[in-house]
Design a protein around this motif. Sequence first.
Motif, mmCIF file in Angstrom:
data_model
loop_
_atom_site.group_PDB
_atom_site.id
_atom_site.type_symbol
_atom_site.label_atom_id
_atom_site.label_comp_id
_atom_site.label_asym_id
_atom_site.label_seq_id
_atom_site.Cartn_x
_atom_site.Cartn_y
_atom_site.Cartn_z
ATOM 1 N N LYS A 248 0.472 -1.278 -0.273
ATOM 2 C CA LYS A 248 -0.189 0.222 -0.071
ATOM 3 C C LYS A 248 0.980 0.642 -0.085
ATOM 4 O O LYS A 248 1.817 1.583 0.407
ATOM 5 N N ASN A 251 0.261 7.003 0.698
ATOM 6 C CA ASN A 251 -1.165 7.636 0.079
ATOM 7 C C ASN A 251 -2.698 6.997 -0.061
ATOM 8 O O ASN A 251 -3.710 7.946 -0.558
ATOM 9 N N GLU A 252 -2.460 5.753 0.387
ATOM 10 C CA GLU A 252 -3.400 5.636 -0.102
ATOM 11 C C GLU A 252 -4.147 4.330 1.106
ATOM 12 O O GLU A 252 -4.158 4.289 1.938
ATOM 13 N N LYS A 253 -6.291 4.336 0.600
ATOM 14 C CA LYS A 253 -6.630 4.225 2.014
ATOM 15 C C LYS A 253 -6.884 2.283 2.205
ATOM 16 O O LYS A 253 -6.639 2.001 3.387
ATOM 17 N N HIS A 254 -7.009 1.578 0.680
ATOM 18 C CA HIS A 254 -6.670 0.341 1.210
ATOM 19 C C HIS A 254 -5.345 -0.672 0.974
ATOM 20 O O HIS A 254 -4.779 0.279 -0.278
ATOM 21 N N SER A 255 -5.345 -1.730 0.728
ATOM 22 C CA SER A 255 -3.819 -2.488 0.053
ATOM 23 C C SER A 255 -4.473 -3.613 -1.212
ATOM 24 O O SER A 255 -5.758 -3.669 -1.158
ATOM 25 N N VAL A 440 -6.440 -2.756 -5.492
ATOM 26 C CA VAL A 440 -7.018 -2.509 -4.148
ATOM 27 C C VAL A 440 -8.130 -2.972 -3.623
ATOM 28 O O VAL A 440 -8.965 -3.612 -4.313
ATOM 29 N N LYS A 442 -10.975 -3.638 0.031
ATOM 30 C CA LYS A 442 -10.981 -2.924 1.275
ATOM 31 C C LYS A 442 -10.776 -4.079 2.026
ATOM 32 O O LYS A 442 -10.265 -3.723 3.573
ATOM 33 N N SER A 444 -8.120 -6.677 3.662
ATOM 34 C CA SER A 444 -7.702 -7.327 3.283
ATOM 35 C C SER A 444 -6.388 -9.157 3.782
ATOM 36 O O SER A 444 -7.410 -9.402 4.558
#
Length: 451
Positions: A248, A251-255, A440, A442, A444
Amino acid sequence: MNKQHILDNVDNLTAEQLYSCISQGIVSLDELKKTGNLDASKRAAIQKLQSKHDSEDDAAWEECRYGNETGLADYISTHPKGRHVNEAKQRMDDLRQERENIRAQKQDILDKIRRNSNAYYPSQILEYLSNGTLTQSELKNCGIPQTVIDNLDKVETPRLQIGETPDEIPSGYTEVYFWGGTGSGKTCALGAVLQMAEEKGYLNIAPGPGCLYATQLKNIFSDDDVANDYLPAPSPLETTQYLPFTLKRPNEKHSRSVSLIELSGEIFKCFFHKNAGQQLPTLSHENTFNSLNNFLKSNNRKIHFFFIDYDEKNAPDGDGLKQSDYLAAASTYFKNNAVFGKTTDAIYVVLTKSDLLTDELGKKVPPEKRVEYAKKHLSAKSFTSFINTLKDNCKKYSINAGKLTVEPFSLGGVYFQQICNFEGSSAERILEILMDRIEVSKKSILDILNQ
């Protein structure tokens, strides 16, 4: 005095004069005896002088016979008629030949190092430095950095702890396969990619059997422009390693969830045996083969990297089979068993040790031309069947927009098989491929494994 004059005047010449004539080779003692004019006392005196001279000659020879050419030349000059002159000349010839052989050996070693910095192991170079075959200056003239020379005696081979192979891969996450024969460089490539992922702050290794292995692997490399990274020994032949981790950007919200499978190099031998209708060599081979087929049947999205060793020169192994033979066997198996289907998102061929690529003039290929020359190498080294099979699959299943991608790969500067000055641009390129090709999510893989 000439010979006849001496023979006519044996009774008038002293023992010392006659001995001098004998020493000069003008006349022999037997010839003097045959004249009948050499009395017993004079004969005894001559023999005594001869005995003394022989003793001195022997002593002089013993002093120089195991020495250098200068000592041998002095002996020949001082004793031109000595009993050991011929032996001294032969010894001088032998020393000259030995010196020439040493010079040729040194030049051969230096030429090999200049062409390929991995031509020898650190222990061999240390021995050459110790016995005077090579000097540090000569190594540096071959392009060996001083930090490599300084670390020759500090090499410690990393001991990687292999985790257990799982029965199945968690569903819903991208599987990334690292294929490659034994010694192809896939393990080091994996470590380099993990190191760059951590350096960029992308990496989160999941807990589980592969956690220690992944952590040890990434810690091998340090991008500090110093030749102080030591490469691991080849992985156990029957090992298939599973490494779950996420990637990730900060600056990203999800992996991106990655299930990376590092396949044993022995899997290619399995393909060869299967194609030949033969039983697999061992139970370990059977387990490795069955695990792979079980993984490939999953509905997870898949990315495949095939690692080919540029430096192997496609030579036969102990079974008389070449790297290209194993790859051809794999291509046949892939074709007959529809290994690449609708779940495959990308296929890449990675040519490792691409820093060793040379052009038509034998000069090292610059980084910006490595893709071009990597393709030339793969088309010229009997890999055609394998490459064409991958291309056909890319077209058939619209993988990579129907095109096969070749990626040159280098760890940076690798010296004497074990010492590395890591440079991460190639590893970063593969990392960015993963970042671009894996979506990506939501949820993981870490969530799944922690349940």
